[in-house]
Scaffold this motif. Structure first.
Motif, PDB file in Angstrom:
ATOM      1  N   TYR A 127       0.822  -1.217   0.000  1.00 10.73           N
ATOM      2  CA  TYR A 127       0.000   0.000   0.000  1.00 10.73           C
ATOM      3  C   TYR A 127       0.856   1.268   0.000  1.00 10.73           C
ATOM      4  O   TYR A 127       0.415   2.311  -0.450  1.00 10.73           O
ATOM      5  CB  TYR A 127      -0.979   0.001   1.174  1.00 10.73           C
ATOM      6  CG  TYR A 127      -2.187  -0.873   0.899  1.00 10.73           C
ATOM      7  CD1 TYR A 127      -3.215  -0.431   0.061  1.00 10.73           C
ATOM      8  CD2 TYR A 127      -2.280  -2.142   1.434  1.00 10.73           C
ATOM      9  CE1 TYR A 127      -4.305  -1.227  -0.217  1.00 10.73           C
ATOM     10  CE2 TYR A 127      -3.374  -2.952   1.161  1.00 10.73           C
ATOM     11  CZ  TYR A 127      -4.375  -2.489   0.337  1.00 10.73           C
ATOM     12  OH  TYR A 127      -5.459  -3.286   0.051  1.00 10.73           O
ATOM     13  N   ARG A 182       1.177   2.777  -3.477  1.00  9.48           N
ATOM     14  CA  ARG A 182      -0.062   3.174  -4.164  1.00  9.48           C
ATOM     15  C   ARG A 182       0.128   4.407  -5.038  1.00  9.48           C
ATOM     16  O   ARG A 182      -0.216   4.425  -6.209  1.00  9.48           O
ATOM     17  CB  ARG A 182      -1.176   3.423  -3.146  1.00  9.48           C
ATOM     18  CG  ARG A 182      -2.536   3.707  -3.768  1.00  9.48           C
ATOM     19  CD  ARG A 182      -3.570   3.853  -2.638  1.00  9.48           C
ATOM     20  NE  ARG A 182      -4.927   3.856  -3.119  1.00  9.48           N
ATOM     21  CZ  ARG A 182      -5.692   4.937  -3.213  1.00  9.48           C
ATOM     22  NH1 ARG A 182      -5.198   6.133  -2.871  1.00  9.48           N
ATOM     23  NH2 ARG A 182      -6.928   4.850  -3.648  1.00  9.48           N
ATOM     24  N   LYS A 183       0.694   5.458  -4.485  1.00  6.68           N
ATOM     25  CA  LYS A 183       0.884   6.698  -5.248  1.00  6.68           C
ATOM     26  C   LYS A 183       1.765   6.453  -6.471  1.00  6.68           C
ATOM     27  O   LYS A 183       1.472   6.924  -7.566  1.00  6.68           O
ATOM     28  CB  LYS A 183       1.485   7.784  -4.355  1.00  6.68           C
ATOM     29  CG  LYS A 183       1.655   9.128  -5.051  1.00  6.68           C
ATOM     30  CD  LYS A 183       2.284  10.163  -4.129  1.00  6.68           C
ATOM     31  CE  LYS A 183       2.475  11.515  -4.748  1.00  6.68           C
ATOM     32  NZ  LYS A 183       2.799  11.586  -6.143  1.00  6.68           N
ATOM     33  N   VAL A 215      -0.224   4.334  -9.120  1.00  4.05           N
ATOM     34  CA  VAL A 215      -1.269   5.159  -9.732  1.00  4.05           C
ATOM     35  C   VAL A 215      -0.642   6.186 -10.678  1.00  4.05           C
ATOM     36  O   VAL A 215      -1.163   6.437 -11.772  1.00  4.05           O
ATOM     37  CB  VAL A 215      -2.142   5.832  -8.649  1.00  4.05           C
ATOM     38  CG1 VAL A 215      -3.056   6.906  -9.231  1.00  4.05           C
ATOM     39  CG2 VAL A 215      -2.962   4.769  -7.919  1.00  4.05           C
ATOM     40  N   CYS A 217      -1.484   6.486 -14.589  1.00  6.60           N
ATOM     41  CA  CYS A 217      -2.009   7.746 -15.139  1.00  6.60           C
ATOM     42  C   CYS A 217      -1.111   8.279 -16.252  1.00  6.60           C
ATOM     43  O   CYS A 217      -1.613   8.712 -17.298  1.00  6.60           O
ATOM     44  CB  CYS A 217      -2.181   8.781 -14.033  1.00  6.60           C
ATOM     45  SG  CYS A 217      -3.582   8.453 -12.939  1.00  6.60           S
ATOM     46  N   LYS A 229      -7.452   9.159 -12.602  1.00  6.54           N
ATOM     47  CA  LYS A 229      -6.770   8.844 -11.348  1.00  6.54           C
ATOM     48  C   LYS A 229      -7.685   8.035 -10.426  1.00  6.54           C
ATOM     49  O   LYS A 229      -7.242   7.077  -9.784  1.00  6.54           O
ATOM     50  CB  LYS A 229      -6.315  10.133 -10.652  1.00  6.54           C
ATOM     51  CG  LYS A 229      -5.540   9.880  -9.378  1.00  6.54           C
ATOM     52  CD  LYS A 229      -5.070  11.171  -8.754  1.00  6.54           C
ATOM     53  CE  LYS A 229      -4.330  10.865  -7.461  1.00  6.54           C
ATOM     54  NZ  LYS A 229      -4.251  12.012  -6.579  1.00  6.54           N
ATOM     55  N   SER A 230      -8.950   8.380 -10.389  1.00 11.52           N
ATOM     56  CA  SER A 230      -9.901   7.636  -9.574  1.00 11.52           C
ATOM     57  C   SER A 230     -10.015   6.187 -10.046  1.00 11.52           C
ATOM     58  O   SER A 230     -10.049   5.254  -9.240  1.00 11.52           O
ATOM     59  CB  SER A 230     -11.271   8.320  -9.634  1.00 11.52           C
ATOM     60  OG  SER A 230     -12.224   7.567  -8.933  1.00 11.52           O
ATOM     61  N   GLU A 285      -6.775   4.371  -9.008  1.00  7.91           N
ATOM     62  CA  GLU A 285      -6.788   4.092  -7.561  1.00  7.91           C
ATOM     63  C   GLU A 285      -7.694   2.898  -7.276  1.00  7.91           C
ATOM     64  O   GLU A 285      -7.347   2.022  -6.469  1.00  7.91           O
ATOM     65  CB  GLU A 285      -7.248   5.325  -6.790  1.00  7.91           C
ATOM     66  CG  GLU A 285      -6.240   6.444  -6.786  1.00  7.91           C
ATOM     67  CD  GLU A 285      -6.762   7.754  -6.207  1.00  7.91           C
ATOM     68  OE1 GLU A 285      -5.924   8.618  -5.891  1.00  7.91           O
ATOM     69  OE2 GLU A 285      -7.994   7.929  -6.080  1.00  7.91           O
ATOM     70  N   ASP A 339      -6.414  -0.520  -5.609  1.00  5.05           N
ATOM     71  CA  ASP A 339      -7.016  -0.989  -4.361  1.00  5.05           C
ATOM     72  C   ASP A 339      -7.650  -2.369  -4.520  1.00  5.05           C
ATOM     73  O   ASP A 339      -7.491  -3.244  -3.663  1.00  5.05           O
ATOM     74  CB  ASP A 339      -8.058   0.013  -3.862  1.00  5.05           C
ATOM     75  CG  ASP A 339      -7.443   1.336  -3.413  1.00  5.05           C
ATOM     76  OD1 ASP A 339      -6.221   1.381  -3.151  1.00  5.05           O
ATOM     77  OD2 ASP A 339      -8.188   2.330  -3.347  1.00  5.05           O
TER      78      ASP A 339
END
Length: 189
Positions: free
Chosen positions: A6, A9-10, A13, A17, A44-45, A48, A52
């Motif tokens: 986790y 994650r950034k 993503v 993107c 981006k949503s 994510e 996840d």
């Protein structure tokens, strides 16, 4: 290759993107991302959501240089956590007006999922300036080793991706043009 956590994650993503923000052809991502409003925010949503969900129901792998990633689903994706992720995606990316169109697409995809147990290679990306340098091929081969002996399934929308997967041992078992873009269904055993 390393297994993402986790904390990654950034980074994951961001890779996703960067790889898809300027891809504006009809494809699975653009079919899901509502085409009004802030494209980057909606994309981006979606990314994510995919990160996840893959962390909950599969695996996310990063290339050693953090320039590429690959996401797999290999467990049942039911339950309250999945429902909450999907509701969030509906409001942050898809939009209510696109919901039935996306549900129709999902039904089409599930119709061609293998009947036997499989791992779904859900998404793969390399940052644009590094594409073509072998990062994706190396990441794919290393991640397939994790799933040795398992059926791997992927769908893709572009002839270039179809060629990439077939050159790496996947075989096409179905293709359709039922949506506003082609869909190629491939498997690897």
């Amino acid at each position: 290759m390393k297994k993402a956590t986790y904390h990654d994650r950034k980074r994951v993503v961001d890779i996703l993107c960067q790889a898809f923000i300027d891809v504006l052809i009809p494809n699975s991502i653009n079919f899901v991302v509502k085409d009004s409003g802030n494209r980057y925010k909606r994309l981006k949503s979606l990314m994510e959501f995919q990160f996840d969900k893959s962390m909950l129901f599969g695996n996310v792998f990063l290339s050693d240089d953090n320039k590429g990633c690959i996401l797999y689903l290999d467990k049942e994706d039911s339950g309250i956590k999945n429902l909450l992720l999907e509701i969030k995606l509906l409001f942050t990316c898809i939009g209510l007006d696109n919901m039935f169109k996306v549900l129709k697409r999902e039904k089409l995809l599930k119709n061609f999922h293998p009947e036997e147990k499989f791992a779904h290679l859900w998404l793969m990306a390399v940052v644009p300036e590094q594409q073509g340098n072998g990062i994706g091929t190396k990441l794919l081969k290393e991640s397939l080793e994790v799933y040795t002996g398992k059926l791997i399934y992927v769908e893709t929308t572009t002839p270039e991706n179809r060629t990439f997967y077939t050159q790496n041992g996947f075989e096409i078992f179905h293709e359709t043009f039922e949506l506003d873009y082609p869909l190629y269904f491939l498997k690897y055993v």
